[in-house]
Design an enzyme around this catalytic site. Structure first.
Site, PDB file in Angstrom:
ATOM      1  N   ASP A   1      10.617   2.322  -0.967  1.00  0.00           N
ATOM      2  CA  ASP A   1       9.245   2.129  -1.445  1.00  0.00           C
ATOM      3  C   ASP A   1       8.328   1.846  -0.257  1.00  0.00           C
ATOM      4  OD1 ASP A   1       9.969   2.371  -4.124  1.00  0.00           O
ATOM      5  OD2 ASP A   1       9.976   0.211  -4.513  1.00  0.00           O
TER       6      ASP A   1
ATOM      7  N   ARG B   1       7.862  10.695  -1.947  1.00  0.00           N
ATOM      8  CA  ARG B   1       7.175  10.369  -3.214  1.00  0.00           C
ATOM      9  C   ARG B   1       5.715  10.099  -2.838  1.00  0.00           C
ATOM     10  NH1 ARG B   1       8.644   4.713  -5.093  1.00  0.00           N
ATOM     11  NH2 ARG B   1      10.471   5.558  -6.161  1.00  0.00           N
TER      12      ARG B   1
HETATM   13  C1  LIG Z   1       7.276   6.046  -9.833  1.00  0.00           C
HETATM   14  C2  LIG Z   1       6.243   5.281  -9.082  1.00  0.00           C
HETATM   15  C3  LIG Z   1       6.582   4.653  -7.907  1.00  0.00           C
HETATM   16  C4  LIG Z   1       5.618   3.946  -7.169  1.00  0.00           C
HETATM   17  N1  LIG Z   1       5.931   3.452  -5.937  1.00  0.00           N
HETATM   18  C5  LIG Z   1       4.980   2.890  -5.176  1.00  0.00           C
HETATM   19  C6  LIG Z   1       5.215   2.475  -3.832  1.00  0.00           C
HETATM   20  O1  LIG Z   1       6.316   2.602  -3.312  1.00  0.00           O
HETATM   21  N2  LIG Z   1       4.188   1.912  -3.142  1.00  0.00           N
HETATM   22  C7  LIG Z   1       2.931   1.765  -3.686  1.00  0.00           C
HETATM   23  O2  LIG Z   1       2.024   1.280  -3.000  1.00  0.00           O
HETATM   24  N3  LIG Z   1       2.683   2.130  -4.952  1.00  0.00           N
HETATM   25  C8  LIG Z   1       3.654   2.685  -5.706  1.00  0.00           C
HETATM   26  N4  LIG Z   1       3.365   3.087  -6.993  1.00  0.00           N
HETATM   27  C9  LIG Z   1       2.101   2.652  -7.637  1.00  0.00           C
HETATM   28  C10 LIG Z   1       0.941   3.600  -7.344  1.00  0.00           C
HETATM   29  O3  LIG Z   1       0.569   3.478  -5.989  1.00  0.00           O
HETATM   30  C11 LIG Z   1      -0.280   3.266  -8.225  1.00  0.00           C
HETATM   31  O4  LIG Z   1      -0.688   1.960  -7.948  1.00  0.00           O
HETATM   32  C12 LIG Z   1      -0.026   3.383  -9.725  1.00  0.00           C
HETATM   33  O5  LIG Z   1       0.813   4.455 -10.013  1.00  0.00           O
HETATM   34  C13 LIG Z   1      -1.352   3.597 -10.486  1.00  0.00           C
HETATM   35  O6  LIG Z   1      -1.983   4.757 -10.042  1.00  0.00           O
HETATM   36  P1  LIG Z   1      -2.026   6.144 -10.873  1.00  0.00           P
HETATM   37  O7  LIG Z   1      -1.630   7.228  -9.933  1.00  0.00           O
HETATM   38  O8  LIG Z   1      -1.197   6.056 -12.080  1.00  0.00           O
HETATM   39  O9  LIG Z   1      -3.544   6.409 -11.158  1.00  0.00           O
HETATM   40  P2  LIG Z   1      -4.739   5.498 -11.715  1.00  0.00           P
HETATM   41  O10 LIG Z   1      -5.973   6.299 -11.421  1.00  0.00           O
HETATM   42  O11 LIG Z   1      -4.651   4.107 -11.211  1.00  0.00           O
HETATM   43  O12 LIG Z   1      -4.461   5.490 -13.260  1.00  0.00           O
HETATM   44  C14 LIG Z   1      -4.494   6.667 -14.051  1.00  0.00           C
HETATM   45  C15 LIG Z   1      -4.209   6.281 -15.495  1.00  0.00           C
HETATM   46  O13 LIG Z   1      -2.857   5.846 -15.608  1.00  0.00           O
HETATM   47  C16 LIG Z   1      -2.728   4.756 -16.506  1.00  0.00           C
HETATM   48  N5  LIG Z   1      -2.281   3.562 -15.768  1.00  0.00           N
HETATM   49  C17 LIG Z   1      -2.224   3.422 -14.420  1.00  0.00           C
HETATM   50  N6  LIG Z   1      -1.724   2.203 -14.087  1.00  0.00           N
HETATM   51  C18 LIG Z   1      -1.494   1.568 -15.252  1.00  0.00           C
HETATM   52  C19 LIG Z   1      -0.992   0.287 -15.584  1.00  0.00           C
HETATM   53  N7  LIG Z   1      -0.631  -0.587 -14.653  1.00  0.00           N
HETATM   54  N8  LIG Z   1      -0.874  -0.036 -16.892  1.00  0.00           N
HETATM   55  C20 LIG Z   1      -1.228   0.851 -17.865  1.00  0.00           C
HETATM   56  N9  LIG Z   1      -1.707   2.072 -17.606  1.00  0.00           N
HETATM   57  C21 LIG Z   1      -1.849   2.433 -16.333  1.00  0.00           C
HETATM   58  C22 LIG Z   1      -4.090   4.570 -17.109  1.00  0.00           C
HETATM   59  O14 LIG Z   1      -4.155   5.368 -18.259  1.00  0.00           O
HETATM   60  C23 LIG Z   1      -5.014   5.102 -16.034  1.00  0.00           C
HETATM   61  O15 LIG Z   1      -6.250   5.511 -16.519  1.00  0.00           O
HETATM   62  C24 LIG Z   1       4.301   3.827  -7.701  1.00  0.00           C
HETATM   63  C25 LIG Z   1       3.962   4.460  -8.876  1.00  0.00           C
HETATM   64  C26 LIG Z   1       4.887   5.197  -9.569  1.00  0.00           C
HETATM   65  C27 LIG Z   1       4.473   5.913 -10.814  1.00  0.00           C
END
Ligand SMILES: Cc1cc2nc3c(=O)[nH]c(=O)nc-3n(C[C@H](O)[C@H](O)[C@H](O)COP(=O)(O)OP(=O)(O)OC[C@H]3O[C@@H](n4cnc5c(N)ncnc54)[C@H](O)[C@@H]3O)c2cc1C
Length: 311
Positions: free
Chosen positions: A136, A187
């Site tokens: 991560d 990723r």
């Molecule tokens: C499999 C996976 C691994 C990850 N690994 C890392 C990592 O190693 N390092 C790192 O910094 N980040 C990591 N992340 C987190 C990532 O950086 C984002 O903070 C997170 O995925 C929210 O961004 P989004 O792309 O979903 O888009 P956003 O624009 O934030 O959200 C899009 C839509 O997704 C839904 N959504 C998003 N977050 C939430 C929530 N918490 N609860 C409910 N609904 C939500 C909502 O409907 C929102 O409108 C990971 C995410 C995923 C999916």
């Protein structure tokens, strides 16, 4: 802008030990406690049970034993041994062999050489059991160190390991090109941490635009990239790009977090895309949980309802 403020607020709260104690008392206590929406449980057995349910619905999974920023060598060693035990249990259980971990959990902030040794111990066992291990990505003070440790392992011949890049960081386009050159699995995420202006885009539109640039780079020239987002616009653009360039469904995967947009996970899977769910578990769930609240303050509503209904 609201999202930036919310991330900053929740990252401060995540450091509060009294809130952590309070939350820990209630968050996982019963089968319906509020933290269980995002965290599979505190034990590996609960995580494996969650993985079985995910796999039965046609999705894949990666298991993450929560923990970060350990303060002593002894804690880093304990975390490493805990991971080794997790690998053995997963191997015996028969669920998919894929885990995610954080380098500060293995001692990155204390001593880099020890962290590399700890990671090597994990990768050796992982290799023997044919696991894939995803490192991560944490906040920006650790970006370079994390990529350096990854490249060290890569140069030593480990291929069962991959990294994460965050589109919020302005450096990530260059990092994606480097990973493509190596043939490493990436990723791509938007980034979960509040980052300073000097290294990161502050506007959501910029972070989204960079996410698409990197996603396209990875789809066109990367090795089995993981497009990790719940954002329908990002997903639609990735699908359109793959279709336009004749990139088959089995050359990449979508990833989403446990408990978030389960409808979208199921819909993509039913259309023939590979979808992997990131399943976090373990006793150290508070900082992870706070980051999920910071991304979507509406989540506070169900947490409050959960707390009130438990008292
Ligand atoms: C499999 C996976 C691994 C990850 N690994 C890392 C990592 O190693 N390092 C790192 O910094 N980040 C990591 N992340 C987190 C990532 O950086 C984002 O903070 C997170 O995925 C929210 O961004 P989004 O792309 O979903 O888009 P956003 O624009 O934030 O959200 C899009 C839509 O997704 C839904 N959504 C998003 N977050 C939430 C929530 N918490 N609860 C409910 N609904 C939500 C909502 O409907 C929102 O409108 C990971 C995410 C995923 C999916």
């Amino acid at each position: 802008m609201i999202q930036t403020a919310s991330k900053a607020f929740f990252s401060t709260v995540a450091g509060s030990s009294s809130l952590k104690t309070l939350a820990s008392r209630y968050g996982m206590r019963g089968p319906r406690s509020f933290a269980r929406r995002f965290i599979a449980g505190e034990t590996i057995d609960e995580a494996i049970a969650a993985a079985r349910i995910i796999e039965a619905s046609g999705l894949q999974q990666t298991l993450d034993l929560l923990g970060e920023s350990v303060a002593t060598m002894a804690e880093a060693d304990a975390a490493t041994r805990a991971y080794l035990e997790v690998l053995e249990k997963i191997a015996v259980s028969g669920v998919g062999r894929n885990v995610s971990l954080k380098l500060t959990q293995l001692g990155l902030t204390i001593d880099r050489a020890t962290c590399v040794d700890n990671l090597r111990r994990i990768l050796d066992v992982a290799q023997r059991h044919e696991f894939f291990v995803r490192i991560d990505m944490e906040n920006s003070p650790f970006t370079q160190m994390t990529l350096d440790v990854f490249e060290t392992m890569w140069q030593q011949g480990y291929r069962n390991v991959g990294v994460v890049l965050q589109s919020c960081l302005s450096r990530s386009v260059a990092d994606a090109k480097r990973m493509n050159e190596l043939g490493a699995r990436v990723r791509i995420v938007k980034g979960a941490y509040k980052e300073p202006r000097a290294v990161a885009y502050q506007e959501k539109a910029q972070v989204d635009a960079a996410f698409l640039v990197i996603t396209k780079l990875l789809l066109a020239g990367g090795t089995y990239p993981a497009i990790a987002t719940h954002d329908p616009a990002m997903i639609a653009a990735a699908r359109a790009f793959a279709k336009q360039h004749g990139i088959a469904h089995d050359r990449f995967e979508f990833q989403m977090l446990y408990g978030i947009r389960r409808d979208l996970q199921a819909a993509l899977s039913s259309e023939g895309y590979n979808v992997r769910v990131y399943i976090p578990f373990g006793r150290e769930w508070f900082p992870y949980f706070m980051r999920r609240l910071g991304e979507r303050p509406a989540n506070i509503g169900f947490v409050m309802r959960g707390i009130l209904s438990e008292r």
